[in-house]
Design a protein around this motif. Structure first.
Motif, short mmCIF file in Angstrom:
data_model
loop_
_atom_site.label_atom_id
_atom_site.label_comp_id
_atom_site.label_asym_id
_atom_site.label_seq_id
_atom_site.Cartn_x
_atom_site.Cartn_y
_atom_site.Cartn_z
N ALA A 186 0.85 -1.04 0.05
CA ALA A 186 0.01 0.07 0.07
C ALA A 186 0.91 1.09 0.06
O ALA A 186 1.99 1.29 0.65
CB ALA A 186 -0.99 0.03 1.29
N PHE A 187 0.45 2.24 -0.67
CA PHE A 187 1.17 3.66 -0.59
C PHE A 187 0.23 4.58 -0.55
O PHE A 187 -1.00 4.49 -1.27
CB PHE A 187 2.22 3.60 -1.69
CG PHE A 187 1.73 3.99 -3.25
CD1 PHE A 187 1.50 5.17 -3.56
CD2 PHE A 187 1.31 2.91 -3.92
CE1 PHE A 187 0.93 5.50 -4.77
CE2 PHE A 187 0.69 3.06 -5.20
CZ PHE A 187 0.82 4.38 -5.70
N ASP A 188 0.54 5.74 -0.43
CA ASP A 188 -0.06 7.08 -0.28
C ASP A 188 0.86 8.08 -0.35
O ASP A 188 2.00 8.22 0.27
CB ASP A 188 -1.09 7.23 0.86
CG ASP A 188 -2.28 8.12 0.62
OD1 ASP A 188 -3.30 7.67 0.39
OD2 ASP A 188 -1.94 9.42 0.54
N PHE A 189 0.21 9.60 -0.93
CA PHE A 189 1.30 10.55 -1.09
C PHE A 189 1.37 11.33 0.11
O PHE A 189 2.20 12.20 0.16
CB PHE A 189 0.94 11.37 -2.48
CG PHE A 189 -0.25 12.36 -2.12
CD1 PHE A 189 -0.25 13.51 -1.60
CD2 PHE A 189 -1.62 11.74 -2.36
CE1 PHE A 189 -1.56 14.46 -1.53
CE2 PHE A 189 -2.60 12.19 -2.12
CZ PHE A 189 -2.30 13.60 -1.54
N ASP A 190 0.20 11.21 0.94
CA ASP A 190 0.07 12.17 2.19
C ASP A 190 0.68 11.18 3.42
O ASP A 190 0.51 10.30 3.71
CB ASP A 190 -1.42 12.26 2.35
CG ASP A 190 -1.77 13.14 3.72
OD1 ASP A 190 -0.88 13.57 4.24
OD2 ASP A 190 -2.87 13.61 3.85
#
Length: 298
Positions: A186-190
């Motif tokens: 999983a990844f997110d920019f925030d």
């Protein structure tokens, strides 16, 4: 005066549009925490969006204004009278909880807030969630669709690995881990979303089963391809980064696309078809259309 760590930084605005739900859909698509109520004196509505600090509020307000201008042209959204103020964090934390209730995704998967005890049932996984200041409770149409796809494909022949792109609270990655997907990334920019997702992985005891990273859809390189990729990202970003997104899916693998306004979906589907993905289905709920795609097998 309260310590700054005890405060939320708020952006309030007036909604004079004909469709009250439209602004709510915009804030959810931008992965923002908000509340809304009717202003009986003016006959319109007021929305408040919450941020953890002043800098985040500056960035958030700019994002809202930019997106609202586009939605004004495309959908008739009418936001104005933007105002800034602060609120005690404890007041917000208690207020929003009354709107988050257990959600049955399927007989084998239930999403429940962390402050509600759910009795165990044979064969059912309970995904316990505390969204904090990030997006993803399963109530929004786009998150719900992705959860349903993850549930439906769990255990299907050749479907084992999962990538949650734009993970928010981590809800999709957690669901995948609980339903037996491996490996799960999983990844997110925030950074706040990554922090909250890590906490939710710990709550659900799947931290050792999910690789969690910071990244964005434009440049993210996972180092492998996945059997199922869920990309719950705004439609214009999906279109812009479609070639990178498609590269995350193995030949013959599946791609769930969400975060797409109804009027945008045909263009999204056309672009992803040109990038090599085949549309298998589309589902519409309220303002949103989501879809499942598959890459041709070698």
């Amino acid at each position: 005066m309260p310590d700054s760590d005890e405060l939320l930084y708020c952006v309030g605005m007036t909604d004079n549009g004909a469709d009250f739900d439209l602004a709510s859909e915009l804030f959810a698509a931008l992965e923002l925490d908000f509340s809304s109520w009717e202003d009986r004196e003016s006959g319109g509505y007021r929305h408040t969006v919450y941020f953890p600090d002043a800098a985040a509020a500056d960035v958030g307000e700019a994002r809202i204004r930019t997106a609202a201008a586009q939605w004004s042209r495309d959908c008739g959204l009418a936001l104005d009278d933007f105002k800034r103020f602060t609120l005690k964090r404890e007041d917000w934390a208690e207020a929003w909880k009354k709107y988050f209730h257990p959600i049955e995704i399927s007989p084998r998967l239930l999403v429940s807030p962390s402050w509600i005890d759910v009795p165990p049932q044979p064969g059912r996984q309970v995904l316990t969630l505390d969204p904090g200041m990030s997006f993803g409770t399963g109530q929004h149409a786009t998150t719900l669709y992705c959860l349903q796809v993850i549930d439906r494909l769990a255990g299907a022949p050749g479907v084992h690995s999962l990538l949650d792109a734009g993970c928010g609270s981590g809800i999709l990655a957690i669901a995948g881990a609980l339903l037996g997907y491996a490996p799960v990334t999983a990844f997110d920019f925030d950074p706040d979303a990554v922090r909250v997702a890590a906490e939710n992985l710990e709550i659900n005891r799947v931290r050792d089963r999910v690789k969690l990273e910071a990244g964005d859809a434009e440049t993210y390189r996972p180092g492998r391809q996945y059997d199922l990729v869920c990309a719950n990202i705004l439609g214009h970003l999906l279109r812009r980064f479609r070639f990178n997104i498609v590269s995350w899916v193995r030949p013959g693998g599946y791609l769930a696309l969400a975060g797409i306004l109804n009027a945008e979906f045909d263009a999204v589907s056309t672009d992803f078809s040109a990038a090599g993905a085949v549309e298998l289905e589309r589902r519409t709920l309220r303002e949103w259309t989501s879809g499942l795609f598959q890459l041709p097998a070698d």
